[in-house]
Motif scaffolding. Sequence first.
Motif, short mmCIF file in Angstrom:
data_model
loop_
_atom_site.label_atom_id
_atom_site.label_comp_id
_atom_site.label_asym_id
_atom_site.label_seq_id
_atom_site.Cartn_x
_atom_site.Cartn_y
_atom_site.Cartn_z
N PRO A 125 -13.93 24.10 42.32
CA PRO A 125 -13.44 24.35 43.68
C PRO A 125 -14.50 24.97 44.58
CG PRO A 125 -12.47 25.90 42.14
CD PRO A 125 -13.29 24.96 41.34
N ASP A 126 -15.53 24.25 44.86
CA ASP A 126 -16.58 24.72 45.75
C ASP A 126 -17.28 23.49 46.32
OD1 ASP A 126 -19.05 25.55 46.83
OD2 ASP A 126 -18.91 27.43 45.70
N PRO A 127 -17.14 23.27 47.62
CA PRO A 127 -17.68 22.03 48.19
C PRO A 127 -19.19 21.89 48.03
CG PRO A 127 -16.90 23.54 49.90
CD PRO A 127 -16.45 24.10 48.60
N ASP A 128 -19.93 23.01 48.09
CA ASP A 128 -21.38 22.91 47.97
C ASP A 128 -21.79 22.46 46.58
OD1 ASP A 128 -21.39 23.79 50.51
OD2 ASP A 128 -21.86 25.89 50.03
N LEU B 125 -14.15 15.57 47.82
CA LEU B 125 -13.80 14.35 48.53
C LEU B 125 -13.46 14.54 50.00
CD1 LEU B 125 -13.24 11.30 47.97
CD2 LEU B 125 -10.87 11.92 47.60
N CYS B 126 -12.81 15.66 50.32
CA CYS B 126 -12.26 15.80 51.67
C CYS B 126 -13.16 16.62 52.57
CB CYS B 126 -10.89 16.46 51.59
SG CYS B 126 -9.75 15.50 50.62
N GLY C 216 -10.67 24.54 64.87
CA GLY C 216 -10.23 23.77 63.71
C GLY C 216 -9.77 24.62 62.54
N HIS C 217 -10.14 25.88 62.49
CA HIS C 217 -9.71 26.74 61.39
C HIS C 217 -8.52 27.58 61.84
CE1 HIS C 217 -10.89 29.87 58.08
NE2 HIS C 217 -9.74 29.29 57.86
N GLY D 11 -8.35 23.96 57.84
CA GLY D 11 -9.73 24.06 58.31
C GLY D 11 -10.62 23.11 57.55
N THR D 12 -11.92 23.21 57.79
CA THR D 12 -12.85 22.37 57.05
C THR D 12 -12.96 22.90 55.63
OG1 THR D 12 -14.74 23.75 57.59
CG2 THR D 12 -14.20 22.01 59.15
N VAL D 13 -13.55 22.11 54.74
CA VAL D 13 -13.71 22.59 53.36
C VAL D 13 -14.50 23.89 53.34
CG1 VAL D 13 -13.45 20.66 51.79
CG2 VAL D 13 -15.49 20.80 53.18
N GLN D 14 -15.51 24.00 54.21
CA GLN D 14 -16.30 25.23 54.25
C GLN D 14 -15.42 26.42 54.62
OE1 GLN D 14 -19.38 25.74 53.31
NE2 GLN D 14 -19.73 23.59 52.80
N ASP D 15 -14.57 26.23 55.66
CA ASP D 15 -13.65 27.30 56.07
C ASP D 15 -12.79 27.75 54.91
OD1 ASP D 15 -14.54 27.13 58.67
OD2 ASP D 15 -12.99 25.69 59.27
#
Lengths: 340, 324, 303
Positions: free
Chosen positions: B263-266, A225-226, A316-317, A241-245
Amino acid sequence: MQQLHHLLEVDNLSTSFFTYAGEVRAVSGVSFYIDEGEALGIVGESGCGKSVTVQSVMRLIPSPPGKIVSGQIRFLGQDLVKLPEKQMTTIRGKSMGMIFQDPMTSLNPVLTIGRQMTEVLQRHEGLGKQEAMDRAEKYLEMVGIPNCKRRLKQYPHEFSGGMRQRVMIAMALLCNPKLLIADEPTTALDVTIQAQILELMKDLKQKINTSIILITHDLGVVAGLCSRIIVMYGGKIVESGTVQDIYKSPQHPYTWGLLKSVPRLDALSRTKLVPIHGTPPDLLKPPVGCGFTARCAHAMKICAEQPPGITEINPGHQVACWLLHPDAPKSTFDEKGRVG
Amino acid sequence: MKNEVILEVENLVKHFPLEEGIFSRHHKKVHAVNGISFQLHQGETLGLVGESGCGKSTAGRTIIRLYEPTSGIVKYQGKNILSYNAKEMLAVRRDIQMIFQDPYASLNPRMTVGDIIGEALDIHHLARGQKRTDRIYELLETVGLNPEHANRFPHEFSGGQRQRIGIARSLSVNPKLIICDEPISALDVSIQAQIVNMLEELQEKLGLTYLFIAHDLSMVKHISHRIAVMYLGRIVELTDSFTLYEKPLHPYTQALLSAIPIPDPDIEAARQRQVLKGNVPSPIDPPSGCYFRTRCPKAQEVCALSTPELIEQGNNHWVACHCI
Amino acid sequence: MSISVESFSPLQQGLKAEGINRPSTTLWQDAWRRFRKNPLAMGGLTVLALIILFALFGPFFSQFDYKTNNLMATNQYPNWIHPFGTDELGRDILTRSMFGARISLLIGFGSVAINLTIGIFYGGISGYKGSWLDNFMQRIVDIIFSIPDLLYVILLMVTFGPGLRNIFIVLGLVNWVPMARIVRGQILTLREQEFVLAARTLGADTKRILIKHLLPNSIGQIIIVAALQIPAAIFMEAFLSFIGLGVQAPMVSLGSMASDGRMNIPSYPYSLIFPAAMIALLMLAFNFVGDGLRDAFDPKMRK
């Protein structure tokens, strides 16, 4: 990426509870922001200060014993910390909406849903009775409640847990708030119902462009979601950070711990979980250095002596950890330990 | 690698009567458990999952006779313990123990931790005096707590520590089988892993058998060898944990798996989530035929007419569904 | 700011970092801490302590006793020798108040001790055993409850006849009913708690579960009810003595003194005022203490 004005900007917020045993520093020096239309996740265990942070933003800290000790909360050009209670009430109803973990406690059991919803509209928007009813009906329909006309005449106890949470969301959105704060909205619900609510929130985010702060202890819930995530520990932000971070290159040992301590449904074989040993610090006597030191496998001498500064890995991270100091030994998040 | 069967549950039914008024004679009941059957093998962990109200906790409590069952058989080491009298049951209680869900409610707030752990030693006359103290210290150490804490009261401990006290209590009688009734669902994620690891280590060391009741399928999948999925008091699917994840056959199991966030955005972004409509029907008045048909995407006419049996679909994979 | 490289060496720490920082507090300490902060309750407790001292030890310092008539000194207004004055038979009212307070306190504590015993036993069994037994026992309670207390007490007193022992019996017979209800309610909520289930899986029998698990956890509620029943019992005794069904002369209680004094209000008001004031003071003190205890034990306030 830097915007001039964030929707909400929290600067160095500290909130304490003054109990008989002394000052409990629930939140100390927390800064973050959220932009319009963005979804921000705040993740951490119980007692990490995530709920107190947003309750401070909403000015809903029970006082006494709670008190915002220092800091600024800028929202739509105003500092909420200094705002008189009367104006705050308007902001709470109109510009910010909040959803709680247990919807039953925030719904009045002796009033019908319709009455509770229209009351908000009549007070904050000055709508007439019929108009308010129509709007309430529209919102109930939007959150996926069937037979809304009939449902409006019912009392909270006639709704199931998931339905109640939907009603809460509808109520929080009634006045088209700029910011929606959801404090563990799905924790009390079953997984299939949780999936329903998360889908709904995702859907609504696209439809009405409200900013959302989602508080949870479940890293899985925020992943879908975020866009940005804040990890809190012991009343402080340890990583953001971003979700990827956060999910792909986490830097703080606590974030590693959180990711490694939950089993993944898609794990291929049975691997041992890596728990975080010990228990969170007692915020009555917060540790001098980094709050995570006692539970950290990578702890160094400095960690116990001084609180770490904030290191920006990339824009941002941000991470608050001594391991990122140039002199520190290199430790990295071991992806293998988790998936195996 | 089949070990001997330690516990066998056959057609267990538990209905709770609702409020029997003096004047009304219509007997409404909560159909909590509606005829479940399974076997537990020595040394294995069987997961019992389902959403709240599916009867999984009631099943656990009925097996250990905290509730008297409406009908059915529970065989422990080949003997039906439901026919045991109080004295015979007392002996069984040394072998079958339970760990509870709420670490705050499961410890008596007026007793010290030492007395809580030592209670079973008193009841079964296992140890007295210095031996009792030594045993309590030993148990505290087993669960990673400081023996000095024996004189403290439960409210001074954190949730995870309390749960470990609960584990120490259940271990005090050297049980063979432990029913874990949602032992981690009230705990924080970082603490959950501590408890789960401890349970796994104890299983290895002491050769324990677990019936692990939980609603968190990812944790159940992690800890269990086999999993039984329950819906409204019935087992809808029962197989080993990897098959359940790789090849779920029952529509409910499929929906349950799909509902769990990863728990994994991808992965989350790519996932096509199958969201179930509506709520679990009331167990007071369950639907006819297959209980899941009201929410099932594949429901057919036959589902309303008859109740599907739990049938083996090859290699110990049991499913109760008309649509397979 | 420069930090030495040495600071970045690994921190040696034991894995068992699980100390408990906060001091150990038991339920009693916790309750006492809250009770102490309540000025009304503390005031009540102080007054109560003084009255108890007055009743217990006062007579040793008095040259008079409660029953010897002294016709040379009847109906004296308060003076140096008789600070509370004397009654129509010349007895020192101060000394009589001390003895009267003794009887009143004795009845207060004694009758509550009786109804505690009956109430805990009855409520405990009824609540824990449940089902038809509970149903049956509660119907009996309902029947007793449906008769007005006063009527019931007067009827019993008339049947048994006046006297200290009978007051005990009658008050005990009446007051256990609310106590049994409270205990039953507590037990009902507690018995489904997981710690009770845990005790049952360990093999604990009914007796053990009641004594070790259920009653200790109801103790707060029981104390609160008892603390508020004591003044009720004292008042009831005063009332009974007032209408002539209480303790019999020459024995004296605050109620019988007030009753005697009532006749002489126009000419000797002090003979009513002092015992009545004592009763009022006792009531107030007990009620403040009772309220304070309720706040101190209230589970909603517990953190």
